[in-house]
Design an enzyme around this catalytic site. Sequence first.
Site, PDB file in Angstrom:
ATOM      1  N   TYR A  31       7.349  31.834   0.799  1.00 15.26           N
ATOM      2  CA  TYR A  31       6.106  32.192   1.492  1.00 15.26           C
ATOM      3  C   TYR A  31       5.068  31.073   1.512  1.00 15.26           C
ATOM      4  O   TYR A  31       4.058  31.199   2.197  1.00 15.26           O
ATOM      5  CB  TYR A  31       5.504  33.463   0.896  1.00 15.26           C
ATOM      6  CG  TYR A  31       6.154  34.691   1.483  1.00 15.26           C
ATOM      7  CD1 TYR A  31       5.990  35.005   2.829  1.00 15.26           C
ATOM      8  CD2 TYR A  31       6.962  35.511   0.723  1.00 15.26           C
ATOM      9  CE1 TYR A  31       6.605  36.105   3.380  1.00 15.26           C
ATOM     10  CE2 TYR A  31       7.582  36.618   1.258  1.00 15.26           C
ATOM     11  CZ  TYR A  31       7.403  36.909   2.590  1.00 15.26           C
ATOM     12  OH  TYR A  31       8.026  37.999   3.152  1.00 15.26           O
ATOM     13  N   GLU A  76      27.340  49.443  -9.955  1.00 14.19           N
ATOM     14  CA  GLU A  76      27.149  48.632  -8.749  1.00 14.19           C
ATOM     15  C   GLU A  76      25.958  49.092  -7.925  1.00 14.19           C
ATOM     16  O   GLU A  76      25.188  48.294  -7.420  1.00 14.19           O
ATOM     17  CB  GLU A  76      28.409  48.664  -7.884  1.00 14.19           C
ATOM     18  CG  GLU A  76      28.278  47.857  -6.598  1.00 14.19           C
ATOM     19  CD  GLU A  76      29.413  48.088  -5.624  1.00 14.19           C
ATOM     20  OE1 GLU A  76      29.283  47.613  -4.497  1.00 14.19           O
ATOM     21  OE2 GLU A  76      30.421  48.740  -5.965  1.00 14.19           O
TER      22      GLU A  76
END
Lengths: 433, 565
Positions: free
Chosen positions: A138, A223
């Site tokens: 950014y 997961e």
Amino acid sequence: MAFAPVGPEASFFAAVDQHRASLLAALRGGGAERAGGGPRPASSSQVLASIENVIRDIITSLARNEAPAITIDDRSSWENMKFEDSVGLQMVSHCTTRKIKSDSPKSVKNFALILKILSMIYKLVQSNTYTTKRDIYYTDSQLFGNQTVVDSIVTDVSCMLKVPRRSLHILSTSKGLIAGNLRYIEEDGTKVYCSCTTAVAVSSNIQGIWNLITDAKFLLIVEKDATFQRLLDDNFCSRMSPCVIVTDWENGVRFMNGCGLFRPVVCIVQFFPQSVPVFYHLKLKGKGVPDLNTRLLVKKLWDVFHVPIFTLVDADPHGIEIMCIYKYGSMSMSFEAHNLTVPAIRWLGLLPSDIKRLNIPKDALIPLTKRDQMKLDSILKRPYVTCQPFWRREMEIMADSKMKAEIQALTFLSSDYLSRVYLPNKLKFGGWI
Amino acid sequence: MEGTAVAVCEILKYLIIHWKCETAGVSKGTLLEGQLVISIEALNSKHQTNTLHCVTTIASAGSIYGGLVLEKFLKEIQSTLPGFSAKLPWTSEEASSSQDISGVAPFQMTFEVHEKPRILMTNSLMIKDFLHKIVMVHPKIRFNFNVRVNGILSTELFGAKNEPTLNLSNGMALVVNYQHYVRAKSGTTEFFCSRIHPVLGPPVVLFIPDDVAGVDLLGELILTPAAALCPCPKVFSNQLNRISSVSIFLYGPSGLPLISPSREQPPTTVLKDTFCFIDWKKYHLCVVPNLDLNLDRDLVLPDVSYRVECSKEDQSQNMDPQGQTLLLFFFVDFHSGFQVQQMELWGVHTLLTTHLSTILMESHSVVQDSIEAAVDQALEQHHQAVKAHQKLQASLSVAVNSIMSIVTGSTSSSFRKSCFQALQAADTQEFGTKLHKSFHEIMQYRFLHHGSCEVKQQLLPEKNDAEQSTEDAHENSSLEFLAGTSRQVTNKRLKKGRLRHGVEDTRAFHSARAPSPSEAAPRPAEPTVTSLTPSRASPGSGLEDALWLQEVSNLSEWLSPDPGP
């Protein structure tokens, strides 16, 4: 631990305890801990000197009227990889390199961006301040184009300078969550108490956490954060207490509307610039790779406690890939394998053979795509598969059936089948490979 | 057009059409090859003050004029030039009976005229421009143009035999050496790709309005436009290039310039207005007619020229004021199922020189589509080049600023000292300047020069039989290179008595200065290029175009978002 809920009887964990004993025996037999390799934490002056050397080389090239180039070890070729069962994927000592040229139209921008990030690291190290890859992006999002460019360059720089990411003063934004029987103190003195009902964000400074305390019998890597959340909702941690479960939300799909969605999740919005509302409509698509901090935490928990670590992933090539990265590492981070891999990890579920064994309805299965098949073929060719015959067998079952299944497929059997039947049975009877 | 110039141009047009028709039956599509000599001998008139008695001779050796019926030729030329008072006597009747060693009679014709010195000078410049225009599409024709005024001789050779060309259909090849079209920018020549890369628009059939037909044509007129930016858009400089001018060249059948035979009309009025055929606003080009066409220069003169007004955006972006020129070539050819007769072509030429605008207007829509298709592609290259330039500059700036940030921010005196020493800089400011300069020079040289179109073109595969003409050129060039001797002197240009390319000369109109050794030295052989024959069905499909499109593709790739390091 005083805060630990009452779990199953001690005999429940007999198989897990036996597994742990064998792991410890293997460790002792293998000469205790593996010899340290890869980049070690570097002092600020070492990092500064390394960057100055890069700049000096560039200026010397210019002075010779030669087009400067930045040389980085080539981590895209399997020829540059070696596999050691005790470490995972590592780079060979004399690997081939790739040059980021300043005089090639295709690479000049990358060359410039590497210098840009080097200059930012130089300032961060000098001022002893830290930033995140997202913050770097950014600072000039138009220049970098997208976040993956920054991520990739930071990894390249870490490899080029041969120093771990943290020594570059760049933190990766933590995407992991942890729950269960664990407490520790962060570098700044913050005491973190994980519980069986709420998740805590994985720290961005794993190296800095200390005084870790746990009675966990095992650590389960999940997961998907949706499954992780479901396990919390089903009181899995309490019923299997003492244990720790961890997930990496990069591997799931998550919609967040502020910090409130996840109950007392530590709000990590502080890592983002105030002006960037990224946290409030964050959609992290699956197919990611385990994030660095989660891997570091898993590694740290293994190094400190040597508790058995299991994985619960989808029975698909991508799930296997995620598990392989935790266990053996990835090519891109192979230069730091010693700090990241945990070869003791075992595959708990969902095993492709479970699909038939449990009579999971065909409706719950998904055909393998071409991409899945290519991925599966590529995993089967990897060097570490040769020392995992049971894994190979499971992958062959998947290849033969041409079907895959998500963890959620177990809900076709019963809504709480996973937390009440599947996982307890697997843990009790040693259903891991 | 003035008397002598009109006569010379019309005679040459007639002869070339005849030549073309003669060779078409034998080897259609091959380039005309031969030499013509145009000589003007001017002496002060004994009868009128300030007037020159000019004897103009047009001559050639070899088989150029085989089959020419002299009486018919004379009659038709006189009918074309009704106001032309000079006689066209044959002065070599004896010579016609004596044959040269090839067994073909040499050709020679002479006419006389009285002209003011200034008019003669203008005529000479017009003839030169006409000759230059012809060799731009007939590179193997050589013209030897001599003007002797009161014993002072000026000689100029026109030809482009060894120059890079783009083969067009019907026995024409466009010379693509940019130096014919614009002047080289001082100090940057070494970085130039010296070629233009014409993009052909789709050929379109032109309909002839009923009211202008006049002649019954047993065939069809086909317009093939071509567009190119000059110099090559790949040429980068410190400044962005803007399009500063538009030059339009008109060619009729047989590759002959469309110049009005009318004595009253200036030669640039055959096509009066292009605003009907090109929407300049679409290209954000504000064009104004450029009437300041200077004949007295060594560039080929456009038939129509526009100046592009500088936009505010251009001014704010530090655009190069010289900029680029958009070249447009309109090739109007005549095709028939039968072998085209000489008089038919002559008639088509006459028709086009008088009614081109009207004919184009009749097929306005397809003409505009075809021209704009070519311009679109040519400008796409330009836009890609501009974007690539901007991206390069941005990357350079990031790299330099990052290094400066590290060097200036370093607390290591030894590091700073070693950096300064390497670039021989006394202080930070000088270091920054030298750093930027070094980067810029190296990067520009490396991938702008080495990646130039010419380097790639030298790596072309073997050419096929259809490209025989270029093979010859290539072979000649190689032999010259191996011999290390001066090449065949072509396109020697003499301007104001200034000797270029080592041609023997004296001055005629202007006082000559002695040539400097460097100017007198022959230029090294031009890199010879494979010419291509783009198919009419798929314009711009030649190998050279393919290479150029590859360049553009590379630019696109280079401009596309990085896939990540």
